[in-house]
Design a protein around this motif. Sequence first.
Motif, short mmCIF file in Angstrom:
data_model
loop_
_atom_site.label_atom_id
_atom_site.label_comp_id
_atom_site.label_asym_id
_atom_site.label_seq_id
_atom_site.Cartn_x
_atom_site.Cartn_y
_atom_site.Cartn_z
N CYS A 29 0.66 -1.17 0.12
CA CYS A 29 -0.04 0.34 0.31
C CYS A 29 0.78 1.27 -0.18
CB CYS A 29 -0.88 -0.09 0.77
SG CYS A 29 -1.93 -1.77 1.44
N ILE A 30 0.37 2.31 -0.05
CA ILE A 30 0.99 3.65 -0.59
C ILE A 30 0.14 4.19 0.80
CG2 ILE A 30 2.08 5.52 -1.36
CD1 ILE A 30 0.99 4.22 -3.94
N MET A 31 1.23 5.05 1.62
CA MET A 31 0.47 6.07 2.66
C MET A 31 1.14 7.55 2.48
SD MET A 31 0.27 6.03 6.72
CE MET A 31 -0.35 4.56 7.05
N GLY A 32 0.22 8.30 2.69
CA GLY A 32 1.22 9.54 2.36
C GLY A 32 0.34 9.97 3.81
N LEU A 33 1.78 10.56 4.95
CA LEU A 33 1.95 12.11 5.40
C LEU A 33 1.86 12.89 5.15
CD1 LEU A 33 2.39 10.40 8.59
CD2 LEU A 33 5.22 11.00 7.66
N ILE A 34 0.40 13.45 5.34
CA ILE A 34 -0.26 15.17 5.11
C ILE A 34 0.36 15.51 6.43
CG2 ILE A 34 -1.82 16.67 4.62
CD1 ILE A 34 -2.85 14.46 3.06
N GLY A 35 0.29 16.99 6.26
CA GLY A 35 1.06 17.74 7.27
C GLY A 35 0.65 19.37 6.91
N GLU A 36 0.46 20.32 7.42
CA GLU A 36 1.56 21.31 7.34
C GLU A 36 3.24 21.68 7.49
OE1 GLU A 36 -0.09 21.41 10.08
OE2 GLU A 36 0.23 21.53 11.63
N ASN A 37 3.53 22.26 7.22
CA ASN A 37 5.55 22.75 7.90
C ASN A 37 5.06 22.79 9.04
OD1 ASN A 37 6.06 22.74 5.17
ND2 ASN A 37 5.22 25.42 4.50
N GLY A 38 6.10 21.77 10.08
CA GLY A 38 6.35 22.04 10.76
C GLY A 38 5.30 20.84 11.49
N ALA A 39 4.55 20.20 11.19
CA ALA A 39 3.70 19.45 12.03
C ALA A 39 4.27 18.25 12.06
CB ALA A 39 2.57 19.38 10.77
N GLY A 40 5.28 17.74 11.90
CA GLY A 40 6.21 16.38 12.54
C GLY A 40 6.03 15.23 11.98
N LYS A 41 6.15 15.92 10.34
CA LYS A 41 6.33 14.93 8.93
C LYS A 41 8.07 14.23 9.45
CE LYS A 41 5.23 17.37 5.79
NZ LYS A 41 4.89 19.58 5.85
N SER A 42 8.97 15.01 8.64
CA SER A 42 10.12 14.69 8.81
C SER A 42 10.89 13.98 10.21
CB SER A 42 10.97 16.71 8.81
OG SER A 42 10.03 17.13 7.10
N THR A 43 10.41 14.57 11.07
CA THR A 43 10.28 13.88 12.82
C THR A 43 10.14 12.90 12.34
OG1 THR A 43 10.54 16.41 13.17
CG2 THR A 43 10.58 14.71 15.32
N SER A 44 8.76 12.22 12.30
CA SER A 44 8.22 10.93 12.85
C SER A 44 9.19 10.68 11.36
CB SER A 44 7.39 11.16 11.14
OG SER A 44 6.31 11.96 12.41
N ILE A 45 10.24 10.56 10.11
CA ILE A 45 10.92 10.18 9.08
C ILE A 45 11.88 9.78 9.64
CG2 ILE A 45 11.55 10.24 6.73
CD1 ILE A 45 8.78 10.66 6.11
N LYS A 46 12.47 11.27 10.61
CA LYS A 46 13.97 10.51 10.38
C LYS A 46 14.36 9.77 12.14
CE LYS A 46 15.08 15.21 9.33
NZ LYS A 46 15.18 17.27 10.95
N ALA A 47 12.78 9.74 12.45
CA ALA A 47 12.96 8.71 13.79
C ALA A 47 12.87 7.29 13.23
CB ALA A 47 11.60 9.00 14.93
N MET A 48 11.80 7.35 12.27
CA MET A 48 11.58 5.87 11.28
C MET A 48 13.01 5.23 10.70
SD MET A 48 8.37 6.06 9.00
CE MET A 48 6.86 6.96 9.35
N LEU A 49 13.44 6.12 10.39
CA LEU A 49 15.26 5.98 10.21
C LEU A 49 16.70 5.80 11.00
CD1 LEU A 49 14.60 7.84 6.61
CD2 LEU A 49 14.34 4.83 6.90
N GLY A 50 16.07 6.31 11.98
CA GLY A 50 17.10 6.04 13.25
C GLY A 50 17.98 7.62 13.03
N MET A 51 17.69 8.66 12.59
CA MET A 51 18.07 9.64 12.46
C MET A 51 18.21 10.37 13.56
SD MET A 51 17.36 11.03 8.76
CE MET A 51 18.02 9.78 6.83
N ILE A 52 17.31 10.09 14.57
CA ILE A 52 16.82 10.64 16.11
C ILE A 52 16.40 10.10 16.24
CG2 ILE A 52 16.86 13.63 14.50
CD1 ILE A 52 13.15 12.66 15.56
N SER A 53 17.36 10.10 17.66
CA SER A 53 16.86 9.64 19.30
C SER A 53 15.24 9.64 18.97
CB SER A 53 17.48 9.87 19.81
OG SER A 53 16.70 11.07 21.16
#
Lengths: 278, 216
Positions: A29-53
């Motif tokens: 499946c394809i999931m779209g992560l939607i949100g305004e700038n600063g909503a937490g999209k990039s933070t979620s992705i960084k956490a998923m990839l272990g780029m941030i604790s």
Amino acid sequence: MNAIEIKGLKKVYDSYSLGPVDLTLPQGCIMGLIGENGAGKSTSIKAMLGMISSEGSIRLLGKDIRSEAASVKQDIGVVPDEIGLPEMLNVKQVEKIMKDTFTNWDSAQFADYIKRFDLPEKKAFKTFSKGMKMKLGIAIALSHHAKLLILDEPTSGLDPLVRDEIVGILNDFTRDENHSILISSHIVSDLEKICDYIAFLHKGRLMLCEEKDRLLEQYGILHTTKDVLEGLAEDAVIGKRISEYGAEAIVRRDRVPASFDTQPVTIEELFVIMAKEA
Amino acid sequence: MKGLLKKEWLVLTHKPMTLLVPVLLFITMSIAAKTFVTLLYLPVYAGILPVTLLTTDENSRWDRFALGMPYNRKSIVSAKYLMSLLLIACGCVLTTVTILFLMKSITPEQLLLIAAAVSAGSMLLASVLLPLNLQFGTAKARIALGVLLAVITCISSAAITHSSNTESNPGFNLFEKIAAWNISTPLLALLLLAGALILTAVSWALSVCIYRRKQF
């Protein structure tokens, strides 16, 4: 098996916090992560990839990202918002690096993408436009037989033609039923074209994570008067806009009388109203 | 790891002349002036080259990109140290060969000691620079290095002055004391190299700790 399984993801900064986020993306499946700038999209992705604790459990393709990061990333194609390749390198040199990075690297497939995207092989990366850089990032992500693609704002700042081309490439990728995509964007119209699931993030909170078709079935737009709107059950109205000419509301279709003429809602309209009402 | 090393090599050699001209210039200057003092530039150069790789990574945001690929933080740091050791080995070989060419009467023991001292100095430099740059970033690390060098200078100067008993020859007694240890030249070379390798290992472990805490 789920492609992505996140439970209780939390990240706390001094002035901002994300989560808790619970999110599941079934394989294929394809999931779209939607949100305004600063909503937490990039933070979620960084956490998923272990780029941030972060706190919580994150499993990608059935493996724990914290303990099996290197092995699981062999099967993941990541396209960050900024393709971090050294600017002096050209496509040929980049390929040499990737060949020694991914065990399943497919040189022929990479060459096909480079040709299809019309990317120069011998020009330095620094001479590439933003669209060309993004296409190279996508070519890398698609040339090692990845089962899951994670893309962070891949269409941001690109012209409509390139955006449409990228959406087409992602559509092609998901023809294989084992391929899954998580794509974040604040350009909701791009995601609406391709996504099976939609996750709304707003100010660090996951507002909903639902199948797109179910969302579109569940909600509708009602153009009516202020008085009629006020007569509806409280939980029927998700959000509303009232002006001197009438009222417009996003409603739960099953909570309004069948005689009411509800129009189909777009994901963008739904997101804007929900974010405003939050 | 192989991909990371290849990337470091490609970045380093993308303009080979920029890399080689300073090396050739200082070798030529040493041969022309018949002194090996100017050659000391080579180990210093080899020791600071990894920092230019870190600067490139920082500018291109490579670190974040690499963490999206099948690399863990330890291997990213280890690649920097391996490349650093390779550069130091090259610098040491070039320096030693040039010294051999310049000073034909040099004994093998003296040559061994010089090679060991040159490598150890270079490793010391890299061992200090890499964790500093990983912790503070390349811009702030320059300031941190300046402060560190000032502290080291003050401490070593105080140590030398304290060990002297004659004002005209500061430090004379310190070197005399070292000479009095009666350590053979090969053993001294070995001790220098072993010390530098231990320091490099400690620096690598520290850098891995620093890099594991980094948030991208």
